[in-house]
Scaffold this motif. Structure first.
Motif, short mmCIF file in Angstrom:
data_model
loop_
_atom_site.label_atom_id
_atom_site.label_comp_id
_atom_site.label_asym_id
_atom_site.label_seq_id
_atom_site.Cartn_x
_atom_site.Cartn_y
_atom_site.Cartn_z
N ASP A 36 51.81 -27.44 -12.06
CA ASP A 36 51.48 -26.60 -10.91
C ASP A 36 52.08 -25.20 -11.02
OD1 ASP A 36 54.15 -27.10 -10.59
OD2 ASP A 36 54.01 -27.87 -8.55
N ASN A 37 52.59 -24.85 -12.20
CA ASN A 37 53.19 -23.54 -12.38
C ASN A 37 52.55 -22.76 -13.52
OD1 ASN A 37 55.12 -21.62 -11.50
ND2 ASN A 37 56.51 -22.16 -13.17
N TYR A 96 46.64 -16.63 -10.80
CA TYR A 96 47.08 -16.30 -9.44
C TYR A 96 46.36 -15.06 -8.92
CZ TYR A 96 49.91 -12.86 -11.92
OH TYR A 96 50.31 -11.83 -12.74
N ASP A 139 54.26 -19.37 -16.06
CA ASP A 139 55.38 -19.51 -15.11
C ASP A 139 55.02 -18.68 -13.88
OD1 ASP A 139 57.74 -19.75 -13.73
OD2 ASP A 139 58.90 -18.48 -15.09
N ILE A 140 54.14 -19.19 -13.05
CA ILE A 140 53.62 -18.41 -11.92
C ILE A 140 54.71 -18.01 -10.95
CG2 ILE A 140 52.07 -18.48 -9.92
CD1 ILE A 140 50.19 -20.24 -11.53
N ARG A 141 55.63 -18.90 -10.67
CA ARG A 141 56.69 -18.56 -9.71
C ARG A 141 57.56 -17.39 -10.24
NH1 ARG A 141 55.96 -24.08 -8.66
NH2 ARG A 141 57.18 -24.78 -10.45
N GLY A 142 57.85 -17.44 -11.54
CA GLY A 142 58.61 -16.35 -12.14
C GLY A 142 57.82 -15.04 -12.13
N LYS A 181 55.50 -14.18 -9.99
CA LYS A 181 55.46 -13.67 -8.61
C LYS A 181 56.71 -12.84 -8.33
CE LYS A 181 55.47 -15.07 -3.76
NZ LYS A 181 55.47 -16.22 -2.80
N TYR A 182 57.86 -13.36 -8.73
CA TYR A 182 59.12 -12.64 -8.51
C TYR A 182 59.09 -11.29 -9.22
CZ TYR A 182 64.01 -11.31 -8.96
OH TYR A 182 65.17 -10.61 -8.93
N SER A 232 48.75 -16.00 -4.01
CA SER A 232 48.24 -17.37 -4.01
C SER A 232 47.85 -17.80 -5.42
CB SER A 232 47.01 -17.50 -3.09
OG SER A 232 45.97 -16.62 -3.52
N ILE A 233 47.87 -19.11 -5.65
CA ILE A 233 47.45 -19.67 -6.93
C ILE A 233 45.98 -20.05 -6.81
CG2 ILE A 233 47.77 -21.54 -8.59
CD1 ILE A 233 50.69 -21.68 -7.74
N CYS A 285 45.24 -24.03 -11.44
CA CYS A 285 46.18 -24.39 -12.50
C CYS A 285 45.38 -24.90 -13.70
CB CYS A 285 47.15 -25.47 -12.02
SG CYS A 285 48.29 -24.89 -10.75
#
Length: 203
Positions: free
Chosen positions: A4-5, A9, A26-29, A31-32, A63-64, A67
């Motif tokens: 899920d990452n 996005y 690494d979508i969360r990374g 985004k940051y 938003s994603i 995946c």
């Protein structure tokens, strides 16, 4: 299977409806990284940065979209950028048509060209650059890093097509043929699913 990452996005400016489509394993990374640079006015996408400066952080959503396996990132990103017209300035902020090795849009190339034309490099600077490049030998560690980076490289469909044409006539193993067949089958299925989602959203 994709986690899920890893996937595609979307950053959207709700004030204008314009979108930026991107990819990451690494979508969360990622985004940051986007929000960090936007907040500090150092983002490398001038269109996205201008909108952020004008409307503020509260006007942006992240938003994603989907995946997928890392091997499919380039192709799916290219597909969605085209489907959502995010390279069109009236619809989005993208400056490339998708994929890690995608060429810059013509307007971006022209802006860079004009910038370089107005930037003169002194003779002293030219001499330093020339001197620094002469006799440079890459260390075994550097060569190993480059080798590993090349192994992880992900190609677009267009790049694969060119490679395929260059290799025409060369025999392929059954295992290789099966891997290619499986990849394109999964890619077709993913594109069909995303196309259906977009059509339902636009109804």
């Amino acid at each position: 299977m994709a986690g899920d990452n890893c996937g595609i996005y979307c950053i959207q400016c709700v004030a204008t409806g314009k979108v930026y489509i991107g990819q990451s394993n690494d979508i969360r990374g990622r985004k940051y990284q986007h929000m960090y640079h936007l907040a500090r006015n150092t983002h490398n996408n001038r269109y996205l940065q201008r909108a952020y400066n004008k409307y503020g952080v509260s006007s942006f959503t992240f938003s994603i979209l989907t995946c997928c396996d890392e091997s499919m990132l380039n192709d799916i990103e290219t597909f969605l950028i085209k489907a959502l017209h995010s390279c069109d300035r009236s619809n989005g902020f993208n400056i490339r048509e998708g994929g890690c090795n995608a060429p810059l849009l013509q307007e971006t190339k022209e802006r860079i060209r004009q910038s370089l034309m107005n930037h003169e490099v002194s003779e002293e600077a030219r001499a330093k650059i020339s001197k620094a490049g002469k006799g440079r030998v890459q260390s075994p560690e550097t060569r190993e890093k480059i080798r590993k980076a090349m192994k992880k490289r992900v190609f677009t469909e267009e790049h694969r097509r060119r490679i395929s044409e260059a290799k025409k006539g060369k025999p392929k193993s059954e295992e290789h043929k099966q891997k290619l067949s499986d990849y394109y089958r999964r890619l077709r299925e993913e594109k069909a699913r995303l196309k259906q989602q977009l059509e339902e959203k636009n109804k």
